[in-house]
Design a protein around this motif. Structure first.
Motif, PDB file in Angstrom:
ATOM      1  N   SER A  85     -18.272   1.788  -3.462  1.00  0.00           N
ATOM      2  CA  SER A  85     -17.536   2.072  -4.689  1.00  0.00           C
ATOM      3  C   SER A  85     -18.016   3.381  -5.289  1.00  0.00           C
ATOM      4  O   SER A  85     -19.165   3.784  -5.104  1.00  0.00           O
ATOM      5  CB  SER A  85     -17.712   0.932  -5.699  1.00  0.00           C
ATOM      6  OG  SER A  85     -19.065   0.828  -6.110  1.00  0.00           O
ATOM      7  N   ARG A 115     -13.271   1.098  -2.139  1.00  0.00           N
ATOM      8  CA  ARG A 115     -12.586   1.063  -0.854  1.00  0.00           C
ATOM      9  C   ARG A 115     -12.121  -0.350  -0.552  1.00  0.00           C
ATOM     10  O   ARG A 115     -12.873  -1.305  -0.677  1.00  0.00           O
ATOM     11  CB  ARG A 115     -13.511   1.564   0.261  1.00  0.00           C
ATOM     12  CG  ARG A 115     -13.849   3.038   0.160  1.00  0.00           C
ATOM     13  CD  ARG A 115     -14.758   3.469   1.294  1.00  0.00           C
ATOM     14  NE  ARG A 115     -16.062   2.815   1.222  1.00  0.00           N
ATOM     15  CZ  ARG A 115     -17.015   2.974   2.128  1.00  0.00           C
ATOM     16  NH1 ARG A 115     -16.808   3.755   3.176  1.00  0.00           N
ATOM     17  NH2 ARG A 115     -18.177   2.370   1.986  1.00  0.00           N
ATOM     18  N   THR A 116     -10.875  -0.478  -0.141  1.00  0.00           N
ATOM     19  CA  THR A 116     -10.316  -1.770   0.253  1.00  0.00           C
ATOM     20  C   THR A 116      -9.838  -1.676   1.694  1.00  0.00           C
ATOM     21  O   THR A 116      -9.892  -0.614   2.312  1.00  0.00           O
ATOM     22  CB  THR A 116      -9.154  -2.165  -0.666  1.00  0.00           C
ATOM     23  OG1 THR A 116      -8.088  -1.190  -0.512  1.00  0.00           O
ATOM     24  CG2 THR A 116      -9.580  -2.179  -2.128  1.00  0.00           C
ATOM     25  N   LEU A 120      -7.499   2.288  -1.454  1.00  0.00           N
ATOM     26  CA  LEU A 120      -8.467   2.373  -2.537  1.00  0.00           C
ATOM     27  C   LEU A 120      -7.924   1.656  -3.764  1.00  0.00           C
ATOM     28  O   LEU A 120      -6.725   1.738  -4.065  1.00  0.00           O
ATOM     29  CB  LEU A 120      -8.739   3.833  -2.909  1.00  0.00           C
ATOM     30  CG  LEU A 120      -9.310   4.756  -1.825  1.00  0.00           C
ATOM     31  CD1 LEU A 120      -9.284   6.204  -2.321  1.00  0.00           C
ATOM     32  CD2 LEU A 120     -10.728   4.361  -1.464  1.00  0.00           C
ATOM     33  N   SER A 121      -8.787   0.951  -4.449  1.00  0.00           N
ATOM     34  CA  SER A 121      -8.398   0.387  -5.743  1.00  0.00           C
ATOM     35  C   SER A 121      -9.033   1.226  -6.843  1.00  0.00           C
ATOM     36  O   SER A 121     -10.167   1.682  -6.710  1.00  0.00           O
ATOM     37  CB  SER A 121      -8.831  -1.074  -5.862  1.00  0.00           C
ATOM     38  OG  SER A 121     -10.248  -1.169  -5.943  1.00  0.00           O
ATOM     39  N   SER A 244      -5.315  -0.506 -13.781  1.00  0.00           N
ATOM     40  CA  SER A 244      -5.791  -0.960 -12.481  1.00  0.00           C
ATOM     41  C   SER A 244      -4.652  -0.926 -11.455  1.00  0.00           C
ATOM     42  O   SER A 244      -3.554  -1.440 -11.700  1.00  0.00           O
ATOM     43  CB  SER A 244      -6.324  -2.392 -12.603  1.00  0.00           C
ATOM     44  OG  SER A 244      -6.755  -2.875 -11.344  1.00  0.00           O
ATOM     45  N   THR A 245      -4.910  -0.298 -10.316  1.00  0.00           N
ATOM     46  CA  THR A 245      -3.888  -0.180  -9.284  1.00  0.00           C
ATOM     47  C   THR A 245      -4.544   0.050  -7.933  1.00  0.00           C
ATOM     48  O   THR A 245      -5.756   0.286  -7.836  1.00  0.00           O
ATOM     49  CB  THR A 245      -2.922   0.982  -9.603  1.00  0.00           C
ATOM     50  OG1 THR A 245      -1.853   0.977  -8.653  1.00  0.00           O
ATOM     51  CG2 THR A 245      -3.647   2.318  -9.531  1.00  0.00           C
ATOM     52  N   THR A 246      -3.758  -0.015  -6.881  1.00  0.00           N
ATOM     53  CA  THR A 246      -4.229   0.226  -5.514  1.00  0.00           C
ATOM     54  C   THR A 246      -3.473   1.393  -4.908  1.00  0.00           C
ATOM     55  O   THR A 246      -2.245   1.482  -5.042  1.00  0.00           O
ATOM     56  CB  THR A 246      -4.040  -1.020  -4.630  1.00  0.00           C
ATOM     57  OG1 THR A 246      -4.799  -2.102  -5.178  1.00  0.00           O
ATOM     58  CG2 THR A 246      -4.527  -0.756  -3.216  1.00  0.00           C
ATOM     59  N   GLN A 248      -2.519   3.217  -1.450  1.00  0.00           N
ATOM     60  CA  GLN A 248      -2.460   2.982  -0.013  1.00  0.00           C
ATOM     61  C   GLN A 248      -3.069   4.161   0.734  1.00  0.00           C
ATOM     62  O   GLN A 248      -2.922   5.310   0.322  1.00  0.00           O
ATOM     63  CB  GLN A 248      -1.024   2.764   0.454  1.00  0.00           C
ATOM     64  CG  GLN A 248      -0.354   1.573  -0.193  1.00  0.00           C
ATOM     65  CD  GLN A 248      -1.040   0.267   0.151  1.00  0.00           C
ATOM     66  OE1 GLN A 248      -1.479   0.056   1.274  1.00  0.00           O
ATOM     67  NE2 GLN A 248      -1.155  -0.620  -0.836  1.00  0.00           N
TER      68      GLN A 248
END
Length: 249
Positions: A85, A115-116, A120-121, A244-246, A248
């Motif tokens: 993170s 990192r997801t 990324l979130s 808050s968001t992700t 791609q």
């Protein structure tokens, strides 16, 4: 002849001198090793920082069509990578493409980037975009359907307006007042002048259209929404925030 006590004292002094030299040599060696370790660590940190910045920049540069500078705050990047993170990420760029605008300077602050599996979130984001006169000119040409031809845009911060100069010697001046809305910017036409004479509203409407032009800012990356808009001495400053968001990969 030297007494036994004298010989003993001299021997003791020699041993102390030898021990002193060995001690100094050991300290120098230790300092050298420590310096080498620190230097190696500094090189590793710099390499890790550059690689992490390149990976993040590559994802964003494709959308903004410009080179970006990435910062990670004071915490060593190797520590952040180990945690998976990034508490604070700063992104800066010049000449970006932003919807109808080109040549946009921007600065973004992203909080708690993690990192997801698929990207990324981001917990929170704040973006400041500076739209200079040159960037505004292209947008105005689109908004007016090319009715003004090649135009130059200046600003009037006191009136909160953009002034579009067109025609021979820029004698045609069209004022636009940008108004921030929930999902975009509404450009309301104000006075239209030719030289020192004001064109009647009815004639101005025939030439430029009656309805104000709008710039849609819905569906932006990072779920950004516009918060503040200001006319500055050099153009427009638009500030946006996102929750808050992700993102791609």
């Amino acid at each position: 002849m030297l007494s036994v006590m004298t010989l003993f004292r001299r021997g003791h002094a020699v041993r102390r001198t030898v021990r002193g030299r060995v001690s100094r040599r050991a300290r120098l060696v230790a300092l050298g090793v420590a310096g080498a370790v620190l230097a190696a660590g500094g090189v590793a940190e710099a390499v890790a920082r550059d690689r992490a910045a390149d990976r993040l920049a590559d994802r964003m540069e494709r959308r903004l069509h410009t080179a970006l500078d990435i910062g990670f705050g004071p915490t060593p990047v190797m520590v952040q990578l180990a945690r998976g993170s990034f508490p604070q990420v700063e992104v800066s760029g010049e000449g970006a493409t932003f919807r109808r605008f080109t040549g946009v300077d921007l600065h973004a602050e992203l909080a708690d980037v993690v990192r997801t599996g698929d990207g990324l979130s981001v917990a929170d984001s704040r973006v400041s975009a500076e739209l200079a006169d040159a960037a505004l000119a292209d947008a105005v040409a689109t908004m007016t359907g090319g009715a003004l031809g090649a135009a130059v845009v200046s600003t009037d911060p006191g009136a909160g307006e953009l002034v579009v100069h067109a025609g021979p010697a820029g004698r045609i001046a069209v004022g636009f007042r940008p108004v921030l809305q929930e999902q975009g910017i509404r450009f309301e036409r104000t006075a239209v002048k030719v030289g020192d004479r004001t064109v009647p509203d009815a004639l101005a409407a025939q030439l430029l259209g009656e309805t104000p032009q709008e710039l849609d800012l819905s569906g932006l990356p990072l779920d950004l929404t516009p918060q503040r808009l200001a006319v500055t001495s050099s153009g427009l400053r638009l500030e946006l925030t996102g929750g808050s968001t992700t993102v791609q990969a």
